[in-house]
Design an enzyme around this catalytic site. Structure first.
Site, short mmCIF file in Angstrom:
data_model
loop_
_atom_site.label_atom_id
_atom_site.label_comp_id
_atom_site.label_asym_id
_atom_site.label_seq_id
_atom_site.Cartn_x
_atom_site.Cartn_y
_atom_site.Cartn_z
CG ASP A 120 5.17 -3.74 4.29
OD1 ASP A 120 6.27 -3.96 3.74
OD2 ASP A 120 4.79 -2.61 4.63
CG HIS B 69 6.77 -1.69 1.38
ND1 HIS B 69 7.67 -2.15 2.31
CD2 HIS B 69 6.97 -0.35 1.28
CE1 HIS B 69 8.38 -1.13 2.78
NE2 HIS B 69 7.98 -0.02 2.15
CD GLU C 44 10.35 2.84 3.29
OE1 GLU C 44 11.00 3.45 4.17
OE2 GLU C 44 9.74 1.78 3.51
#
Length: 538
Positions: free
Chosen positions: A184, A254, A320
């Site tokens: 991440d 990410h 995301e």
């Protein structure tokens, strides 16, 4: 010691997940150090694990497991494969009489799950020389093939021994998929030999927000990673417990840690481009660039990942992923014009389809968060639906396989009791703002009513997610996971028609005693007062 009849009855009731069918019998089986655990060679590993678990939990040492016809002349535990049984895959029959405990199944997984039920029937004290197991016959099988938990090692590193302990408790609850979030913005946690800077640089951040101040800093360098040998150790340990480990390498978003290690992977044609491993939580702009050099990197990464993880699925994340850098990148704009991509969502779809081809070339299937639907879902991709159920419903209706994990019911990083009540205990009790009590987890049905029976066959199962921004150690991880993991288990395994929260709470009392015996740091069971409102769904 002699067992009181009501104690036997309590143990019959204390099985989670609730079996499909139970018939109580007469009498008890006496488990002692003289008990033999026997099996045929096909389930010898399951017999050894049972013997070890009985010794550890009961403080007795059953005779070494073996196949021995003479054992039939004395009380014994027998594990057998029965290919002709009408039980479904992973189903089992546990038959307990005063002279024999017999576990049969058509596969080794079913035998193993039968042994886990047997462990739940043990007393939860250690002051006995023998254990009395109440007679009964249980016929049982899972509702869903996918019964999972996700753990996040990227935000906070989880030691290998702690992962093993968590796997043991997953097995205790008959869960069979560990989704392992390994990269991440805040850290890259898996050794990739071809790209050593991923861990030399990407595994370390300058600081971490302290509990109670998510925008603050503790001014302390933080980092760690798993060697490939450690990864193999975890995968092997899980497989012995019939748990598949699903790796996640989150992309194209990410990716701050990866682009900090190798800046060319990102949108390096932007002015003032300077990626670094992120010190704060949230969504950050650093995405992989959709270039051929990046797809070569992705291919290399998954070559090593696939060598370490034998799972059918590989998780590419896909959630995301901000489109801002792509929209500002001359290089990406040129790609969009050349490929006829009208916006950032279609760039993401292009990226996902390229990753799917890479994984297919290695004999694997792609699975990702529901954002991989943006711009058009790849032909063979499967979806984890976290932003509610809509993405999962649409995917199933289109013929794609789905794992349901909506944040409204399956995010175990949320508070188990109201935030004010938890934070009154101290800042270290901080969790994500939303509220997910035990009852709300239990009430979830992974098959939405909108799906036809045929569409519902695409629901592989259900998974709970345990993100680790506010989980700095294993005790906090336990606090967030337990006892909600028991509710998850029943959602994933037991027939929907048999669900009964009041009955579940009665059975949970016995399971809580097992937690207490193992010194699990269990979270609260919140029971709202009559005037309290129903917890809002997030």
């Amino acid at each position: 010691m002699t067992m009181k009849p009501q104690a036997c009855e309590q143990r019959v009731a204390s099985i989670i997940p609730r079996p499909v069918h139970i018939v109580t019998g007469q009498g008890v089986f006496h488990l002692t150090a003289e008990t033999i655990v026997r099996s045929n060679s096909a389930v010898s590993k399951e017999a050894r694990w049972l013997q070890s678990d009985l010794s550890a939990r009961c403080r007795v040492a059953p005779t070494r497991s073996r196949e021995d016809s003479a054992a039939n002349q004395r009380p014994h535990i027998s594990l057998e494969l029965a290919p002709e049984t009408p039980l479904p895959a992973a189903g089992y029959c546990l038959d307990i009489t005063p002279t024999v405990i017999k576990i049969t199944a058509k596969d080794a997984a079913g035998v193993f799950y039968g042994t886990r039920t047997l462990l739940q029937l043990l007393p939860t004290t250690t002051d006995f020389e023998s254990a009395e197991i109440p007679a009964m016959t249980i016929t049982d099988h899972p509702r869903f093939a996918w019964r999972g938990m996700m753990i996040d090692s990227a935000r906070h590193f989880i030691e290998v021994d702690h992962i093993k302990s968590f796997l043991d408790w997953m097995a205790f609850h008959k869960l069979n998929n560990l989704h392992w979030h390994l990269s991440d913005d805040q850290g890259w946690r898996i050794e990739i030999k071809k790209y050593p800077k991923l861990t030399e640089v990407g595994a370390y951040r300058e600081s971490t927000p302290p509990y109670g101040d998510r925008k603050g800093s503790d001014h302390t360098r933080y980092g760690a990673f798993y060697t490939q040998q450690q990864i193999q150790e975890v995968v092997r340990y899980a497989a012995e417990r019939h748990i598949t480990v699903l790796p996640e390498i989150d992309m194209p978003g990410h990716m701050a840690a990866a682009t900090a290690a190798y800046p060319y992977l990102g949108n390096s044609d932007l002015p003032d481009y300077a990626p670094k491993v992120q010190n704060h939580w949230g969504i950050h702009p650093y995405t992989l660039a959709p270039t051929e050099a990046v797809f070569e990197f992705v291919d290399d990464i998954f070559t090593e990942v696939c060598a370490l993880f034998p799972s059918t699925y590989i998780h590419m994340g896909g959630d995301e992923a901000p489109k801002t850098q792509w929209e500002a990148s001359p290089r990406v704009q040129a790609l969009m014009q050349a490929k006829g991509l009208k916006d950032g969502h279609e760039v993401q779809s292009y990226f996902v389809k390229r990753v799917e081809k890479i994984l297919a070339s290695k004999g694997r299937k792609l699975i990702g968060w529901d954002e991989i639907r943006e711009g058009g879902l790849s032909p063979q991709a499967s979806v984890m639906s976290w932003r509610g159920e809509a993405g999962g419903i649409a995917s199933a209706q289109e013929g794609h396989d789905v794992v349901m994990c909506p944040q409204s019911h399956m995010y175990f990083d949320y508070y188990q009791a109201p935030a004010a009540q938890e934070l009154a205990k101290g800042a270290e009790f901080q969790a994500f703002e939303n509220f997910l009590p035990l009852q709300q987890v239990y009430q979830y049905d992974p098959v939405p009513a909108q799906l036809s029976p045929q569409e519902a066959t695409h629901i592989l199962g259900v998974q709970a997610n345990l993100w680790s921004e506010f989980i700095k150690d294993f005790k906090k991880m336990q606090y967030q996971a337990f006892p909600r993991i028991a509710a998850l288990a029943e959602v994933a395994w037991s027939p929907a028609a048999d669900k009964d929260y009041a009955n579940f709470l009665e059975r949970l009392e016995g399971i809580l005693a097992h937690y207490q015996l193992a010194q699990i740091n269990c979270g609260p069971i919140y029971t709202p007062a009559p005037q309290d409102e129903t917890p809002a769904k997030s």
